[in-house]
Enzyme design. Sequence first.
Site, PDB file in Angstrom:
ATOM      1  N   SER A 127       0.829  -1.213   0.000  1.00 43.93           N
ATOM      2  CA  SER A 127       0.000   0.000   0.000  1.00 43.93           C
ATOM      3  C   SER A 127       0.859   1.256   0.000  1.00 43.93           C
ATOM      4  CB  SER A 127      -0.903   0.002   1.244  1.00 43.93           C
ATOM      5  OG  SER A 127      -1.505   1.267   1.424  1.00 43.93           O
ATOM      6  N   TYR A 152      -2.405  -0.034  10.015  1.00 42.16           N
ATOM      7  CA  TYR A 152      -2.591  -0.622   8.687  1.00 42.16           C
ATOM      8  C   TYR A 152      -1.293  -0.529   7.887  1.00 42.16           C
ATOM      9  CZ  TYR A 152      -4.103  -1.063   3.845  1.00 42.16           C
ATOM     10  OH  TYR A 152      -4.218  -1.445   2.530  1.00 42.16           O
TER      11      TYR A 152
END
Length: 321
Positions: A127, A152
């Site tokens: 990501s 995350y």
Amino acid sequence: MKYLVTGAAGFIGMHTSKKLLEAGHEVVGLDNLNSYYDPALKEYRLAQLKLYAQFRFVKLDLADREGMAALFKKEQFQRVIHLAAQAGVRYSLEAPFEYVDSNLVGMMTVLEGCRHGKVEHLVYASSSSVYGMNTKIPFSESDNVERPVSLYAATKKSNELLAHSYSHLYKIPTTGLRFFTVYGPAGRPDMAPWLFTEAVLSGKPIKVFNHGKMQRDFTYVDDIVEGIYRIQDVIPQQQAPYSLYNIGNNQPVELHKFISAIEKACGKEADKIYMDMQPGDVPVTYADTRQLEDTVKYKPKTEIDKGMQSFVDWYLGYFKF
């Protein structure tokens, strides 16, 4: 070829599986169909895949070590595209252990499956969030990403480290893809394209964080899928067969312009509430995509107006407006 696609009922997973199926490959799609958002949307995506004879669905949680080991042993996958994860930056503030189970334990079960199953290439989702508060623009794969600002992001950086260790120890070819703000038809309902479209069409106000000065490298899902499809054919050959690529639009869009594209596609003006930035968010994401372009001769190219029109058209059909 025979592929395992994890997160097949997810947004990118469904589109990636469809691309593989249309190319004539066999796809086993794995998902746990959790309730992070409405499972009906996941069932809708699966319905698109079940139209193909060479698709099979397996409902399984990545954290189920025995179940994952048995699946790899039974199916003997040639390649794995690992897209399943607990998504969302803000939700990680509420449910941190969901991220540990899905993103850390889940990555380990996939790596172990690839190790024992002699999988020839593992492509997995990282990501853009790993870049954290980096101020050097655009973000490059060689940048230091040792200071994530959300759990995350920390799990995604950890995935990259785990993949490198397995590539080094067991010579498993792994390729990580740092996705930059993916959007498009059948997208996630917790992301801005969906939330803003829903609000505009229903006449509700939208929250504009950082007073509209956020910039995102919005990347249309078809461009992402084309990148995945091309890169899974490029198997790393170095001593530790590991590679890592940004995959983004390379054209950051300011939030104001993004909202304007939604308003244009919906034919309605948004009622905007300007707010400060949320904890864990970053002001700009911007991908340096030269490594991907050099490797697969492809660059995402869908403009925001065209991409958002496609999303809004799908949204109107899905909800039968």
